[in-house]
Design a protein around this motif. Structure first.
Motif, PDB file in Angstrom:
ATOM      1  N   VAL A  60       0.866  -1.163   0.000  1.00 41.10           N
ATOM      2  CA  VAL A  60       0.000   0.000   0.000  1.00 41.10           C
ATOM      3  C   VAL A  60       0.907   1.218   0.000  1.00 41.10           C
ATOM      4  N   ILE A  61       0.683   2.116  -0.963  1.00 43.88           N
ATOM      5  CA  ILE A  61       1.442   3.371  -0.945  1.00 43.88           C
ATOM      6  C   ILE A  61       0.619   4.388  -0.185  1.00 43.88           C
ATOM      7  N   ASN A  62       1.149   4.837   0.922  1.00 47.97           N
ATOM      8  CA  ASN A  62       0.415   5.787   1.744  1.00 47.97           C
ATOM      9  C   ASN A  62       0.850   7.208   1.403  1.00 47.97           C
ATOM     10  N   LEU A  63       0.085   7.860   0.544  1.00 49.01           N
ATOM     11  CA  LEU A  63       0.479   9.214   0.145  1.00 49.01           C
ATOM     12  C   LEU A  63       0.202  10.238   1.238  1.00 49.01           C
ATOM     13  N   ALA A  64      -0.445   9.820   2.335  1.00 45.97           N
ATOM     14  CA  ALA A  64      -0.635  10.735   3.461  1.00 45.97           C
ATOM     15  C   ALA A  64       0.546  10.655   4.419  1.00 45.97           C
ATOM     16  N   HIS A  65       1.566   9.906   4.021  1.00 49.79           N
ATOM     17  CA  HIS A  65       2.754   9.725   4.847  1.00 49.79           C
ATOM     18  C   HIS A  65       3.349  11.059   5.315  1.00 49.79           C
ATOM     19  N   VAL A 105      -7.280   5.481  10.629  1.00 51.20           N
ATOM     20  CA  VAL A 105      -7.314   5.589   9.174  1.00 51.20           C
ATOM     21  C   VAL A 105      -7.395   4.203   8.531  1.00 51.20           C
ATOM     22  N   GLU A 106      -6.608   3.268   9.068  1.00 53.51           N
ATOM     23  CA  GLU A 106      -6.603   1.921   8.505  1.00 53.51           C
ATOM     24  C   GLU A 106      -7.985   1.293   8.623  1.00 53.51           C
ATOM     25  N   ARG A 107      -8.590   1.427   9.812  1.00 56.15           N
ATOM     26  CA  ARG A 107      -9.907   0.822  10.033  1.00 56.15           C
ATOM     27  C   ARG A 107     -10.969   1.442   9.139  1.00 56.15           C
ATOM     28  N   LEU A 108     -10.897   2.765   8.974  1.00 58.40           N
ATOM     29  CA  LEU A 108     -11.974   3.442   8.252  1.00 58.40           C
ATOM     30  C   LEU A 108     -11.800   3.384   6.738  1.00 58.40           C
ATOM     31  N   VAL A 109     -10.552   3.491   6.270  1.00 59.02           N
ATOM     32  CA  VAL A 109     -10.363   3.672   4.829  1.00 59.02           C
ATOM     33  C   VAL A 109      -9.543   2.554   4.188  1.00 59.02           C
ATOM     34  N   ILE A 110      -8.298   2.400   4.630  1.00 60.98           N
ATOM     35  CA  ILE A 110      -7.360   1.519   3.931  1.00 60.98           C
ATOM     36  C   ILE A 110      -7.876   0.089   3.867  1.00 60.98           C
ATOM     37  N   ALA A 123      -6.994   7.401  -2.450  1.00 61.89           N
ATOM     38  CA  ALA A 123      -7.682   7.645  -1.182  1.00 61.89           C
ATOM     39  C   ALA A 123      -6.730   8.284  -0.177  1.00 61.89           C
ATOM     40  N   THR A 124      -5.471   7.801  -0.145  1.00 61.09           N
ATOM     41  CA  THR A 124      -4.553   8.382   0.825  1.00 61.09           C
ATOM     42  C   THR A 124      -4.151   9.794   0.402  1.00 61.09           C
ATOM     43  N   TRP A 125      -4.187  10.056  -0.906  1.00 63.39           N
ATOM     44  CA  TRP A 125      -3.931  11.428  -1.334  1.00 63.39           C
ATOM     45  C   TRP A 125      -5.040  12.344  -0.801  1.00 63.39           C
ATOM     46  N   GLY A 126      -6.268  11.823  -0.892  1.00 65.59           N
ATOM     47  CA  GLY A 126      -7.396  12.561  -0.321  1.00 65.59           C
ATOM     48  C   GLY A 126      -7.198  12.789   1.169  1.00 65.59           C
ATOM     49  N   LEU A 127      -6.749  11.740   1.868  1.00 66.10           N
ATOM     50  CA  LEU A 127      -6.503  11.872   3.301  1.00 66.10           C
ATOM     51  C   LEU A 127      -5.456  12.933   3.577  1.00 66.10           C
ATOM     52  N   SER A 128      -4.443  12.967   2.719  1.00 74.53           N
ATOM     53  CA  SER A 128      -3.386  13.949   2.956  1.00 74.53           C
ATOM     54  C   SER A 128      -3.959  15.365   2.880  1.00 74.53           C
ATOM     55  N   LEU A 129      -4.836  15.609   1.886  1.00 70.57           N
ATOM     56  CA  LEU A 129      -5.471  16.932   1.802  1.00 70.57           C
ATOM     57  C   LEU A 129      -6.323  17.192   3.036  1.00 70.57           C
ATOM     58  N   PHE A 130      -7.043  16.149   3.446  1.00 75.58           N
ATOM     59  CA  PHE A 130      -7.912  16.267   4.612  1.00 75.58           C
ATOM     60  C   PHE A 130      -7.113  16.694   5.844  1.00 75.58           C
ATOM     61  N   PHE A 131      -5.971  16.029   6.047  1.00 76.63           N
ATOM     62  CA  PHE A 131      -5.167  16.348   7.236  1.00 76.63           C
ATOM     63  C   PHE A 131      -4.551  17.742   7.145  1.00 76.63           C
ATOM     64  N   VAL A 132      -4.158  18.130   5.927  1.00 78.81           N
ATOM     65  CA  VAL A 132      -3.637  19.491   5.769  1.00 78.81           C
ATOM     66  C   VAL A 132      -4.710  20.495   6.179  1.00 78.81           C
ATOM     67  N   GLY A 133      -5.939  20.249   5.700  1.00 81.72           N
ATOM     68  CA  GLY A 133      -7.042  21.140   6.040  1.00 81.72           C
ATOM     69  C   GLY A 133      -7.303  21.162   7.535  1.00 81.72           C
ATOM     70  N   LEU A 134      -7.293  19.978   8.135  1.00 79.07           N
ATOM     71  CA  LEU A 134      -7.559  19.856   9.568  1.00 79.07           C
ATOM     72  C   LEU A 134      -6.501  20.613  10.369  1.00 79.07           C
ATOM     73  N   ALA A 135      -5.237  20.394   9.997  1.00 76.35           N
ATOM     74  CA  ALA A 135      -4.156  21.058  10.733  1.00 76.35           C
ATOM     75  C   ALA A 135      -4.255  22.573  10.568  1.00 76.35           C
ATOM     76  N   THR A 136      -4.660  23.014   9.360  1.00 82.35           N
ATOM     77  CA  THR A 136      -4.809  24.451   9.149  1.00 82.35           C
ATOM     78  C   THR A 136      -5.895  25.008  10.061  1.00 82.35           C
ATOM     79  N   ARG A 210      -5.303  -8.698  11.031  1.00 83.64           N
ATOM     80  CA  ARG A 210      -4.637  -8.198  12.240  1.00 83.64           C
ATOM     81  C   ARG A 210      -3.193  -7.810  11.948  1.00 83.64           C
ATOM     82  N   ILE A 211      -2.536  -8.636  11.138  1.00 81.02           N
ATOM     83  CA  ILE A 211      -1.148  -8.317  10.812  1.00 81.02           C
ATOM     84  C   ILE A 211      -1.079  -6.965  10.117  1.00 81.02           C
ATOM     85  N   TYR A 212      -1.997  -6.753   9.164  1.00 81.81           N
ATOM     86  CA  TYR A 212      -2.001  -5.492   8.436  1.00 81.81           C
ATOM     87  C   TYR A 212      -2.283  -4.321   9.367  1.00 81.81           C
ATOM     88  N   MET A 213      -3.215  -4.550  10.289  1.00 78.50           N
ATOM     89  CA  MET A 213      -3.558  -3.500  11.233  1.00 78.50           C
ATOM     90  C   MET A 213      -2.318  -3.108  12.045  1.00 78.50           C
TER      91      MET A 213
END
Lengths: 314, 342
Positions: A60-65, A105-110, A123-136, A210-213
């Motif tokens: 999984v490439i997590n672009l919200a990294h 995030v893993e439970r809800l989206v990934i 989806a993780t790109w979307g999350l990254s925007l979401f977190f930027v907005g939230l932090a702002t 569970r391992i993935y979680m």
């Protein structure tokens, strides 16, 4: 989303201290260059470790990294402002907080997107925007920072930041710890098994879910740690994450299938290229050389360095 | 095939006419112009991603390249016709080289993503660092992060003093979008287009049938870049300044979001997604309660999770299911019959 140009981070990674005398002979300069190269490698390892764990295990490439790192930074700064010791804040508080965010995030989206590489990226790109907005919204669009806890010292004519040593140490300790965990512990064995053949691990009674979680938790915690450790070096803004993601992405993909060896080899390669060109020409050129070498490397061996060289199980 | 294409032409002409007459009542033409330009940019990625299966993380690179080419050429030439053509040509040539490098190396998926992303970053970093006076092309200073202002904007071909601006410029952009849309339709109806869709579905099968997948992907990629370049030039004319932000990852991300939300595999979806989201962003920009990046991000996540085919195909699907639609009414009845038999 506009990532503001020239985030402070980009500058800090490749700090030119202004008093490098190009071509000045002697041991001092050699030592400084060596240290800068090690520092570049160390910070690349730190930046990429979280992404590498998640990609290596789960594909999984997590672009919200980058945003996970940004949140690690904010967690540290907030904790320090609340009176927590800075090292505890960096090494314990931030990883746990970001790890928990990762878990949610893993439970809800990934979880819903396993096996769909492109969809997870989007989806993780979307999350990254979401977190930027939230932090702002929470911290405002202003720069926050804390000062480095370790004083600098000088070698000959050159001023060296003591904090660079700390980063190098953390990065290599981190790799060593990952190696030991993967090699000696039972959890590491299961993780390696699931990495190679998830279906067999499942057949032997280990729930991949569970391992993935757990993996995603660890990966996010590592991102949080990286963000926290780098936080004193940067002026943190909500969009800081954007400066990291591309480099982390390149390092991980170029590393190839082996987790630790891949990370070490690609970070070593890119870090060296970056610093050599930085010294020879200019920091911007160092950055561009890194990116160009990434394109060339991926064109030549798209499966990554460790698919051809240094094959290893780790 | 020909009959269908004529239908496309009629539909496009009517839609464009309606757009030009009706939309300015609701939205100012200044805003509409940029929505139309974004629509064209969305279409460029919609073409190569939705019909060619090439996920390019760096469509903004071609957009920015088009805009910069136009600005630089316009300063040096002082008349807008040649710069417009160059703005299409330069990104296309760049894409042809980049595409050939990638596709002849048989790179796919993630690797394609990384390389296009990295190339965009290289351009961004390079342009951003050219603030010094030594970076000039002809009479044009590259200007670094300040961008290039004050170039000759669009004029009537051959008459450099007759600027096209305001409402007239909106008409030009709308017609340009319609023309591009028709060209894309024609391309997709040709055998080249159908083979491109075949490649998207199954690359190995198409190459076993004897088609040169690498060359075809490169050509499609180039066409997409040319459209993005044209959009870039139109954007430069609208904004009257070009800045390195055109190349930014944020811009690339936005194009991808437009396509996902509008609907991949359709021509209209990406245009709709682009114009719709850009307008939404414009509206959101007027309030400060909720950060608009947050809403964009959330929308993208929700679409990927729950509506992966995008808005336009979903809405179209709804219409097909209502009983008063003749053919689908029949389909529903047929389905019911089949279910009863089973």
């Amino acid at each position: 989303m506009r990532r503001t140009p020239l985030q402070p981070m980009g500058g800090t990674l490749l700090r030119s201290k202004g008093n490098y005398c190009r071509g000045a002979p002697g041991m001092d300069l050699f030592f400084v260059i060596l240290l800068e190269i090690l520092y570049a490698i160390g910070s690349l390892i730190l930046i990429s470790a979280g992404l590498a764990v998640v990609f290596g295990m789960m594909k999984v490439i997590n672009l919200a990294h980058g945003e996970f790192m940004m949140m690690g930074g904010y967690a540290t700064i907030t904790a320090v402002n609340l009176g927590v010791n800075i090292f505890i804040a960096m090494l314990i508080v931030a990883p746990i907080i970001v790890g928990l965010i990762g878990l949610i995030v893993e439970r809800l989206v990934i979880r819903r997107l396993y096996g769909r590489l492109v969809d997870t990226m989007l989806a993780t790109w979307g999350l990254s925007l979401f977190f930027v907005g939230l932090a702002t919204m929470i911290f405002g669009n202003t720069t926050t920072g804390i000062s480095t806890p370790i004083p600098g010292f000088s070698v000959g004519n050159y001023q060296i930041s003591g904090y660079n040593f700390f980063i190098i140490t953390v990065a290599f300790l981190l790799l060593a710890a990952m190696f030991l965990i993967l090699k000696t512990t039972r959890a590491g064995l299961i993780a390696r098994g699931a990495m190679q053949r998830a279906d067999m691990a499942a057949a032997l009674g280990y729930s991949p879910e569970r391992i993935y979680m757990a993996t995603f938790f660890c990966g996010s915690a590592l991102s949080g740690l990286a963000g926290a450790v780098l936080a004193p070096l940067v002026g943190l803004v909500p969009t800081s994450g954007g400066a990291y993601i591309a480099k982390a992405f390149i390092t991980v993909i170029a590393g190839g299938p082996s987790l630790i060896v891949g990370l070490l080899s690609s970070a070593g390669f890119f870090g060296a290229v970056n610093q050599v060109f930085t010294f020879a020409i200019s920091p911007v050129f160092g950055e561009v050389a890194l990116l160009v070498s990434a394109v060339v490397l991926l064109r030549a061996i798209p499966q990554g360095i460790t698919s051809k060289f240094f094959r290893s199980k780790f | 095939m020909n009959g269908n294409f004529q239908k496309d032409v009629v539909a496009t002409v009517i839609a464009t006419a309606l757009l030009i007459w009706l939309m300015p009542i609701f939205i100012s033409t200044f805003t509409l112009t940029v929505l139309v330009v974004y629509g064209m940019l969305g279409l460029s990625l919609g073409l190569i991603w939705g019909f060619g299966g090439i996920l390019c993380f760096g469509q903004a690179a071609f957009f920015g390249l088009g805009a910069y080419t136009y600005a630089i050429a316009a300063i040096n030439i002082g008349e807008s016709t040649v710069p417009m053509l160059l703005a299409i040509l330069v990104p296309a040539v760049f894409a042809a080289m980049l595409g050939a490098m990638m596709f002849y190396g048989r790179l796919n998926d993630v690797y394609l993503g990384v390389i296009t992303l990295v190339v965009t970053l290289i351009l961004f970093k390079f342009i951003n660092s050219t603030a010094g006076p030594q970076y000039t092309i002809g009479n044009a200073r590259l200007g670094g992060f300040n961008g290039i202002p004050g170039f000759q904007t669009l004029n009537v071909p051959g008459r450099p003093d007759d600027y096209i601006w305001g409402d007239a410029y909106f008409y030009v952009c709308a017609v340009a979008l319609a023309v591009v849309y028709l060209l894309v339709s024609a391309l997709l109806r040709s055998s080249f287009g159908r083979i491109a869709v075949g490649i998207r579905e199954n690359e190995t099968r198409m190459s076993l049938m004897g088609y040169d997948v690498r060359a075809r992907k490169t050509v499609l990629f180039t066409v997409g870049a040319a459209i993005a370049g044209l959009a870039g030039a139109l954007f430069a004319n609208w904004g009257e300044i070009v800045t390195p932000n055109l190349f930014s990852l944020g811009q690339s991300a936005e194009i991808i979001i437009w396509c996902i939300i509008g609907g991949l595999g359709t021509k209209f979806g990406p245009i709709f997604g682009a114009a719709g989201l850009a307008y939404l962003k414009f509206l959101l920009g007027q309030q400060s309660m909720i950060d608009n990046t947050l809403i964009m991000g959330l929308t993208l996540v929700l679409f990927v999770l729950f509506l992966p085919s995008g808005a336009v195909p979903t809405i179209a699907g709804l219409f097909k299911r209502v009983p008063w639609h003749r053919r689908s009414g029949h389909n529903i009845r047929a389905r019911r019959l089949r279910r009863r038999e089973a």
